[in-house]
Design an enzyme around this catalytic site. Sequence first.
Site, PDB file in Angstrom:
ATOM      1  N   SER A 161      -4.035   6.680  12.141  1.00 59.12           N
ATOM      2  CA  SER A 161      -4.410   6.117  10.852  1.00 59.12           C
ATOM      3  C   SER A 161      -5.827   5.571  10.903  1.00 59.12           C
ATOM      4  O   SER A 161      -6.218   4.885  11.843  1.00 59.12           O
ATOM      5  CB  SER A 161      -3.443   4.991  10.490  1.00 59.12           C
ATOM      6  OG  SER A 161      -3.816   4.384   9.289  1.00 59.12           O
TER       7      SER A 161
ATOM      8  N   HIS B 212       1.491  14.589  14.317  1.00 57.91           N
ATOM      9  CA  HIS B 212       0.887  13.554  13.474  1.00 57.91           C
ATOM     10  C   HIS B 212      -0.466  14.086  13.040  1.00 57.91           C
ATOM     11  O   HIS B 212      -1.487  13.832  13.674  1.00 57.91           O
ATOM     12  CB  HIS B 212       0.749  12.257  14.266  1.00 57.91           C
ATOM     13  CG  HIS B 212       0.308  11.100  13.427  1.00 57.91           C
ATOM     14  ND1 HIS B 212      -0.404  10.038  13.924  1.00 57.91           N
ATOM     15  CD2 HIS B 212       0.489  10.821  12.105  1.00 57.91           C
ATOM     16  CE1 HIS B 212      -0.644   9.168  12.966  1.00 57.91           C
ATOM     17  NE2 HIS B 212      -0.116   9.620  11.854  1.00 57.91           N
TER      18      HIS B 212
ATOM     19  N   ASP C 176      -0.331  14.098   6.632  1.00 56.99           N
ATOM     20  CA  ASP C 176       0.012  13.187   7.723  1.00 56.99           C
ATOM     21  C   ASP C 176       1.011  13.725   8.745  1.00 56.99           C
ATOM     22  O   ASP C 176       0.881  13.416   9.926  1.00 56.99           O
ATOM     23  CB  ASP C 176       0.557  11.881   7.141  1.00 56.99           C
ATOM     24  CG  ASP C 176       0.579  10.749   8.141  1.00 56.99           C
ATOM     25  OD1 ASP C 176      -0.402  10.593   8.895  1.00 56.99           O
ATOM     26  OD2 ASP C 176       1.570  10.002   8.174  1.00 56.99           O
TER      27      ASP C 176
ATOM     28  N   ARG D 230      -3.618   0.637   0.471  1.00 55.40           N
ATOM     29  CA  ARG D 230      -3.026   1.987   0.465  1.00 55.40           C
ATOM     30  C   ARG D 230      -2.660   2.432  -0.935  1.00 55.40           C
ATOM     31  O   ARG D 230      -2.452   1.619  -1.840  1.00 55.40           O
ATOM     32  CB  ARG D 230      -1.755   2.002   1.321  1.00 55.40           C
ATOM     33  CG  ARG D 230      -1.972   1.785   2.805  1.00 55.40           C
ATOM     34  CD  ARG D 230      -2.241   3.092   3.497  1.00 55.40           C
ATOM     35  NE  ARG D 230      -2.409   2.933   4.934  1.00 55.40           N
ATOM     36  CZ  ARG D 230      -2.480   3.960   5.775  1.00 55.40           C
ATOM     37  NH1 ARG D 230      -2.398   5.190   5.317  1.00 55.40           N
ATOM     38  NH2 ARG D 230      -2.650   3.745   7.053  1.00 55.40           N
TER      39      ARG D 230
ATOM     40  N   LYS E 215      -7.680  11.676   8.582  1.00 50.67           N
ATOM     41  CA  LYS E 215      -6.782  12.816   8.349  1.00 50.67           C
ATOM     42  C   LYS E 215      -6.636  13.125   6.862  1.00 50.67           C
ATOM     43  O   LYS E 215      -6.759  14.276   6.444  1.00 50.67           O
ATOM     44  CB  LYS E 215      -5.394  12.539   8.931  1.00 50.67           C
ATOM     45  CG  LYS E 215      -5.306  12.497  10.427  1.00 50.67           C
ATOM     46  CD  LYS E 215      -3.879  12.543  10.925  1.00 50.67           C
ATOM     47  CE  LYS E 215      -2.915  11.656  10.191  1.00 50.67           C
ATOM     48  NZ  LYS E 215      -3.272  10.232  10.239  1.00 50.67           N
ATOM     49  N   THR E 216      -6.349  12.100   6.085  1.00 47.63           N
ATOM     50  CA  THR E 216      -6.147  12.305   4.656  1.00 47.63           C
ATOM     51  C   THR E 216      -7.451  12.713   3.973  1.00 47.63           C
ATOM     52  O   THR E 216      -7.501  13.674   3.196  1.00 47.63           O
ATOM     53  CB  THR E 216      -5.588  11.031   4.006  1.00 47.63           C
ATOM     54  OG1 THR E 216      -4.320  10.721   4.595  1.00 47.63           O
ATOM     55  CG2 THR E 216      -5.412  11.210   2.516  1.00 47.63           C
TER      56      THR E 216
ATOM     57  N   LYS F  78       7.440   6.320   8.430  1.00 49.20           N
ATOM     58  CA  LYS F  78       7.304   6.462   9.874  1.00 49.20           C
ATOM     59  C   LYS F  78       8.656   6.444  10.579  1.00 49.20           C
ATOM     60  O   LYS F  78       8.797   6.979  11.677  1.00 49.20           O
ATOM     61  CB  LYS F  78       6.393   5.366  10.432  1.00 49.20           C
ATOM     62  CG  LYS F  78       4.927   5.515  10.019  1.00 49.20           C
ATOM     63  CD  LYS F  78       4.360   6.891  10.363  1.00 49.20           C
ATOM     64  CE  LYS F  78       2.886   6.990  10.033  1.00 49.20           C
ATOM     65  NZ  LYS F  78       2.352   8.352  10.207  1.00 49.20           N
TER      66      LYS F  78
ATOM     67  N   ARG G 239       2.146  -1.768   9.769  1.00 48.31           N
ATOM     68  CA  ARG G 239       3.317  -1.597  10.625  1.00 48.31           C
ATOM     69  C   ARG G 239       3.358  -2.693  11.695  1.00 48.31           C
ATOM     70  O   ARG G 239       2.358  -3.290  12.041  1.00 48.31           O
ATOM     71  CB  ARG G 239       3.280  -0.233  11.318  1.00 48.31           C
ATOM     72  CG  ARG G 239       3.462   0.952  10.388  1.00 48.31           C
ATOM     73  CD  ARG G 239       3.438   2.253  11.178  1.00 48.31           C
ATOM     74  NE  ARG G 239       2.160   2.458  11.866  1.00 48.31           N
ATOM     75  CZ  ARG G 239       1.938   2.250  13.138  1.00 48.31           C
ATOM     76  NH1 ARG G 239       2.908   1.818  13.928  1.00 48.31           N
ATOM     77  NH2 ARG G 239       0.740   2.466  13.665  1.00 48.31           N
TER      78      ARG G 239
END
Length: 538
Positions: free
Chosen positions: A239, A221, A258, A324, A243-244, A201, A60
């Site tokens: 990120s 988030h 997410d 990713r 989390k994942t 996003k 990003r």
Amino acid sequence: MLEFGTRSRSFGIEHLGIPEGKAYWNLSPDELTMMTLEGGHAKITRTGALAIDTGEFTGRSPKDKFTVKDDVTENSVWWNNFNIPFDAAKFEQLYRKMLVYLNGKEFFVRDVYACADERYRMNIRVVNEYAWSNLFVYNMFIRPSEEELKAFEPEWLIVNTPGFHADPAVDGTRQHNFSIIDFTRKIILIGGSGYTGEIKKGIFSALNFILPYQKNVLPMHCSANMGEQGDTAIFFGLSGTGKTTLSADPNRKLIGDDEHGWTPDNVIFNFEGGCYAKTIDLSEEKEPDIFRAIKPGALLENVCFKEKTNEVDYTNGSRTENTRVSYPIDYIQNIAQPSLGKNPKNIFFLTCDAYGVLPPIAKLTPGQAAFHFISGYTAKVAGTEADVVEPTMTFSACFGAPFMPLHPAIYAEMLSKKMKEAGVNVWLVNTGWSGGAYGIGERMSLKHTRALITAALNGELDTVSFKIHDVFGIAIPSDCPNVPTEILDPRNTWHDHDEYDHKAHFLAEAFLKNFEKFAKNANAETLAGAPTIKMHVQ
């Protein structure tokens, strides 16, 4: 205008101002994969996934994210380095230029939903320049049935043209790439960047404004999963903090990885219909669910291959550390269907502490939970954003400041109220370094982090004794099943205890300095959750 695929009954693309070209509507993953390969933009991996290169941008670009400032947003958006105002007339000018750019080209249209709770569902139409970008949209959003498509009426529009470059001097952008939200017109423009994360996003940012402002729903988030007894666990974190990875638990049903909402009646619902996981150093042993999801239909981004093969080398970060994969959520076997959970019992704040100060796990009081939520401390992990090449200390309010249009106090007050009403346990989990700072210490073992979280979820930490950290005041468990006792207190992992104390005070001072801008809006309980400086550190 030639149009192919399953088109909804609502207005066609020509009404947007694209009278000529080929519009492909709601194509299947197989069709999109084939068209991407025919264009020479990708290759098929050994496991059948499609691998593409997103071009100039592999993460990003927060400095190029804008919000149109008008009557709707002027007095409600918290204007800052992440919520940068954009002129409405410039937005209209840029929008028209993007449509002219698409005129006469092939492009791809997809109608999708956001929000698994139908009470808050958002209808979205996405126009993509590239087939693989459209595959990402298929993977990441909620997919309407054929019958639903026939009656689909879009509320929001996203126009995504990586090949279109803005002229900053004319268009009002910072540089040639941009992501701009217009809340009045309900349009998101994304141009000059092929990084697909900008698409998801963009919608997350829109929901973070709409849901609390209009629906009394807390947007988060976070990832979330659910145990056999129906108890929901929530994992906050930026990120790269896990989390994942940590929500993909074979013993619990995945709700989402997410973005979620927390409703007034205590329903936790996924915003998305897919997962977007980091793949750097991915292995079947460490992350079997994610590894096995990389199959036909999955979209890999910016990965490298073993020489002269189509086998992905997940250890190779020479292109970017932010490699990713996106895939539909049902590529994970153990999922909640629909993506809803109730009865939240545990909240985990995941932080990647690059200084090696915070413990692997600690229990927080309500005041500490509010303080750490507003602070959102972590390290930006290499590759997640442009120009980030190694972990760097950052404070991101609500563990997602780049996507939060409202003042952090609004989200924090909503979370604090919901935590108390639900009676949840709140834990701070360090997935960063131990035994020293980045470059000296070692990264926390994923195996140990999983064991700590499992113990918290199973109530195995309810009966152990706790030690209060001298500086941060958080409660560190004395022991935990399947975790070496000596790593639980981070001070014990440092060879030089005085150096640890110095670094702990250094980090605490950074917390307090960062919190100054929020202090006037914080209540006494939250202020009491701050760390304590017992000596001055030069």
